[in-house]
Write a protein that holds these residues in place. Structure first.
Motif, PDB file in Angstrom:
ATOM      1  N   SER A   2      -1.487   0.785   4.703  1.00  0.00           N
ATOM      2  CA  SER A   2      -1.489   1.693   5.078  1.00  0.00           C
ATOM      3  C   SER A   2      -0.077   2.472   5.451  1.00  0.00           C
ATOM      4  O   SER A   2       0.177   3.937   5.488  1.00  0.00           O
ATOM      5  CB  SER A   2      -2.173   2.434   6.367  1.00  0.00           C
ATOM      6  OG  SER A   2      -2.072   2.027   7.437  1.00  0.00           O
TER       7      SER A   2
ATOM      8  N   SER B 258       2.812   3.411   1.144  1.00  0.00           N
ATOM      9  CA  SER B 258       1.867   3.496   0.423  1.00  0.00           C
ATOM     10  C   SER B 258       1.739   3.315  -1.172  1.00  0.00           C
ATOM     11  O   SER B 258       1.130   3.035  -1.988  1.00  0.00           O
ATOM     12  CB  SER B 258       1.237   5.270   0.108  1.00  0.00           C
ATOM     13  OG  SER B 258       2.467   5.929   0.322  1.00  0.00           O
TER      14      SER B 258
ATOM     15  N   THR C 153       4.073   7.942   6.464  1.00  0.00           N
ATOM     16  CA  THR C 153       4.277   7.469   6.086  1.00  0.00           C
ATOM     17  C   THR C 153       4.600   8.156   4.330  1.00  0.00           C
ATOM     18  O   THR C 153       5.694   7.533   3.849  1.00  0.00           O
ATOM     19  CB  THR C 153       3.025   6.918   4.944  1.00  0.00           C
ATOM     20  OG1 THR C 153       2.523   8.112   5.109  1.00  0.00           O
ATOM     21  CG2 THR C 153       2.351   6.273   5.870  1.00  0.00           C
ATOM     22  N   ASP C 154       4.807   9.605   4.330  1.00  0.00           N
ATOM     23  CA  ASP C 154       5.806   9.902   2.589  1.00  0.00           C
ATOM     24  C   ASP C 154       6.928   9.646   2.396  1.00  0.00           C
ATOM     25  O   ASP C 154       7.657   9.767   2.310  1.00  0.00           O
ATOM     26  CB  ASP C 154       5.119  11.694   2.928  1.00  0.00           C
ATOM     27  CG  ASP C 154       3.494  11.881   2.518  1.00  0.00           C
ATOM     28  OD1 ASP C 154       3.350  10.385   1.658  1.00  0.00           O
ATOM     29  OD2 ASP C 154       2.884  13.006   3.024  1.00  0.00           O
TER      30      ASP C 154
ATOM     31  N   GLU D 232       7.611   7.150   2.589  1.00  0.00           N
ATOM     32  CA  GLU D 232       8.817   6.475   1.053  1.00  0.00           C
ATOM     33  C   GLU D 232       9.291   7.305   0.207  1.00  0.00           C
ATOM     34  O   GLU D 232       9.751   6.167  -0.660  1.00  0.00           O
ATOM     35  CB  GLU D 232       7.139   6.862   0.403  1.00  0.00           C
ATOM     36  CG  GLU D 232       6.923   6.550  -0.581  1.00  0.00           C
ATOM     37  CD  GLU D 232       7.437   5.184  -1.544  1.00  0.00           C
ATOM     38  OE1 GLU D 232       8.074   5.545  -2.627  1.00  0.00           O
ATOM     39  OE2 GLU D 232       6.771   3.971  -1.442  1.00  0.00           O
TER      40      GLU D 232
END
Length: 372
Positions: free
Chosen positions: A244, A247, A272-273, A276
């Motif tokens: 989670s 990603s 999380t974006d 990444e």
């Protein structure tokens, strides 16, 4: 530790032999558990089994076997499982041997003299009894059919019980639950107990066990637990958090210490974006040599989690001569062997590993300066 050497006739070993997928493998009048839960997940091929029988028929010695004394009248096979299964399998006509003059021979068409020779053959067995620690120390020095048991196999032998049995169901069997959930993130072979050893190490650290052998301590504490559900739940927490938080999967994620990262950062909130985006940028940075370190770095911000390109000997010599051997910070002269290369413009500010960005500092100044 009590170690007693005995001779066991094959005829006695075969008494009460059963090999049942549900109820296990027993011999020696039902007193010997031939395949206890910690045993390895492999077996001899036909050629190896035939070699065992031919060794016996020629009267040559087999390697010594080791049985663990569970109580005064029950035993568990520590070393000798495959030889024992070969002996029993031949007796039950599961495979044959080949004689150059007589052709294919099963136990049933041996002569009476040959049968008696087979059944009267004496196996050399060490009976080992003592405390868990004493057994572990002993098992660590014995040789198992030419190859030593791995540390986790030894632990499984010593801390046998419902916990180990259930833990192996989760972490050691072919296509086990742990493999299906986390094979992209774990390394090592299931049958060599690599997954189990890894998660036990994570769990011991998670529980604050600081002994010199934390896995041993953890297993001793949980040896008589009715199952390994708590261990499995922790593993699932770690794997769920990894998937989670990051990603996009990359091969550099395989084999990292995800347990340590979960324990340290698992309660933090992350975009999380953005994680990444940062990972993608860093993956394309030629200055970073150890890409796997990026995953901890984006959580910790600690440059020590990264491995950067280093200045080669030629660039170091050029900078040293340019500086006349003078440390840029303290102004003292040093031999080149007493100095270390440093980035003038740190990596965080866009500095790269090129000659014009190299300066030589004495060891003390470089190590107190810090940063890239």
């Amino acid at each position: 530790m009590n170690i007693e050497l005995k001779s066991i006739k094959i005829g006695d070993l075969l008494q009460g032999y059963i090999n049942d997928p549900c109820n296990g493998v027993y011999a020696y009048g039902g007193k010997l558990n031939v395949r206890p839960p910690y045993q390895r997940e492999f077996r001899y091929d036909t050629k190896q089994q035939q070699a065992v029988v031919e060794t016996i028929m020629k009267g040559f010695p087999l390697n010594t076997m080791y049985w663990s004394v569970v109580d005064g009248n029950r035993f568990e096979m520590i070393d000798g499982q495959q030889r024992t299964l070969s002996i029993c399998g031949f007796y039950q006509h599961e495979f044959n041997i080949v004689d150059k003059d007589r052709g294919v021979l099963y136990f049933g068409n041996l002569t009476k003299e040959e049968k008696d020779k087979f059944l009267d053959y004496e196996l050399t067995v060490y009976f080992c009894s003592g405390t868990d620690k004493e057994k572990l120390d002993w098992f660590r020095v014995i040789n198992i059919a030419g190859e030593k048991l791995l540390d986790q196999e030894l632990r499984n032998a010593v801390y046998v019980g419902p916990f180990v049995s259930d833990a192996r169901r989760y972490f050691s069997k072919n296509q086990c639950a742990a493999y299906k959930v986390g094979s992209d993130y774990m390394t090592g072979k299931l049958e060599e107990q690599a997954y189990l050893q890894t998660i036990l190490g994570w769990a011991a650290r998670h529980d604050g066990i600081t002994e010199a052998s934390p896995i041993d301590k953890y297993m001793a504490l949980h040896q008589h637990d009715p199952n390994a559900s708590k261990l499995w739940a922790y593993y699932m927490q770690v794997m769920t958090w990894v998937k989670s938080t990051f990603s996009v999967y990359r091969r550099e994620m395989k084999g990292l210490d995800w347990g340590a990262m979960f324990d340290e950062f698992g309660n933090n909130m992350y975009d999380t974006d953005k994680l990444e985006e940062e990972i993608k940028r860093l993956m394309g940075d030629d200055e970073i040599m150890r890409k796997s370190g990026i995953y901890r770095y984006v959580l910790s911000g600690d440059l020590r989690d990264l491995n950067f390109r280093t200045f080669g000997n030629r660039m170091k010599r050029q900078a040293y001569e340019r500086q006349n051997g003078i440390c840029i910070i303290c102004g003292k002269h040093f031999e080149i062997e007493e100095m270390e290369a440093d980035h003038i413009k740190p990596w965080r500010e866009g500095g790269t590993t090129v000659p014009e960005n190299c300066q030589m500092l004495c060891r003390q100044c470089n190590r107190t300066k810090g940063g890239k």
